[in-house]
Design a protein around this motif. Structure first.
Motif, PDB file in Angstrom:
ATOM      1  N   GLU A  20       0.984  -1.258   0.031  1.00  0.00           N
ATOM      2  CA  GLU A  20       0.013   0.098  -0.092  1.00  0.00           C
ATOM      3  C   GLU A  20       0.731   1.270   0.050  1.00  0.00           C
ATOM      4  N   GLU A  21       1.915   1.265   0.681  1.00  0.00           N
ATOM      5  CA  GLU A  21       2.788   2.346   0.761  1.00  0.00           C
ATOM      6  C   GLU A  21       3.439   2.703  -0.622  1.00  0.00           C
ATOM      7  N   ARG A  22       3.871   1.403  -1.169  1.00  0.00           N
ATOM      8  CA  ARG A  22       4.573   1.714  -2.514  1.00  0.00           C
ATOM      9  C   ARG A  22       3.472   2.318  -3.597  1.00  0.00           C
ATOM     10  N   LEU A  23       2.097   1.808  -3.458  1.00  0.00           N
ATOM     11  CA  LEU A  23       1.345   2.254  -4.431  1.00  0.00           C
ATOM     12  C   LEU A  23       1.092   3.815  -4.096  1.00  0.00           C
ATOM     13  N   GLU A  32       1.641  -3.780 -12.094  1.00  0.00           N
ATOM     14  CA  GLU A  32       3.118  -4.321 -11.738  1.00  0.00           C
ATOM     15  C   GLU A  32       2.907  -4.785 -10.277  1.00  0.00           C
ATOM     16  N   LEU A  33       2.355  -4.351  -9.447  1.00  0.00           N
ATOM     17  CA  LEU A  33       2.270  -4.787  -8.036  1.00  0.00           C
ATOM     18  C   LEU A  33       1.529  -6.226  -8.254  1.00  0.00           C
ATOM     19  N   GLN A  34       0.503  -6.415  -8.849  1.00  0.00           N
ATOM     20  CA  GLN A  34       0.057  -7.732  -9.182  1.00  0.00           C
ATOM     21  C   GLN A  34       0.983  -8.528  -9.556  1.00  0.00           C
ATOM     22  N   ARG A  35       1.558  -8.206 -10.635  1.00  0.00           N
ATOM     23  CA  ARG A  35       2.414  -9.238 -11.404  1.00  0.00           C
ATOM     24  C   ARG A  35       3.641  -9.622 -10.223  1.00  0.00           C
ATOM     25  N   PHE A  40       2.967 -17.793  -9.250  1.00  0.00           N
ATOM     26  CA  PHE A  40       3.504 -18.754 -10.106  1.00  0.00           C
ATOM     27  C   PHE A  40       4.307 -17.649 -11.119  1.00  0.00           C
ATOM     28  N   LYS A  41       4.916 -16.579 -10.897  1.00  0.00           N
ATOM     29  CA  LYS A  41       5.560 -15.815 -11.750  1.00  0.00           C
ATOM     30  C   LYS A  41       6.767 -16.384 -12.369  1.00  0.00           C
TER      31      LYS A  41
END
Length: 64
Positions: A20-23, A32-35, A40-41
Motif C-alpha cells: 500500500e505504501e509503494r502504491l 505491476e504490483l499484482q505481477r 507462479f511468476k
C-alpha cells in the motif's frame, strides 16, 4: 501451532502495508504490483506440462 499462524498473519499484514505504501508513493502501479505478487511468476509454461484433463468416457458432462 497458533503461534505459527499468528506470525504468518503478521508477516502478510506487513507485506500488505508495504505494498500500500509503494502504491501511495507511486513507486509501482497496481498492474505491476499484482505481477510482482503473483504466486507462479517464475514458472515457465514451456517447462511445466499443463495438459487439459481428459473427460472419462463413463461420465457425461453437461455443456452449459
Amino acid at each position: 501451532m497458533e503461534d505459527l499462524f499468528r506470525k504468518r498473519q503478521e508477516e502478510k499484514a506487513r507485506s500488505r502495508a508495504k505494498d500500500e505504501e509503494r502504491l501511495a508513493k507511486g513507486e509501482v502501479d497496481p498492474v505491476e504490483l499484482q505481477r510482482q505478487n503473483f504466486v507462479f511468476k517464475k514458472v515457465r509454461a514451456d517447462r511445466v506440462g499443463f495438459v487439459k484433463s481428459r473427460e472419462p468416457k463413463s461420465v457425461k458432462f453437461l455443456s452449459l
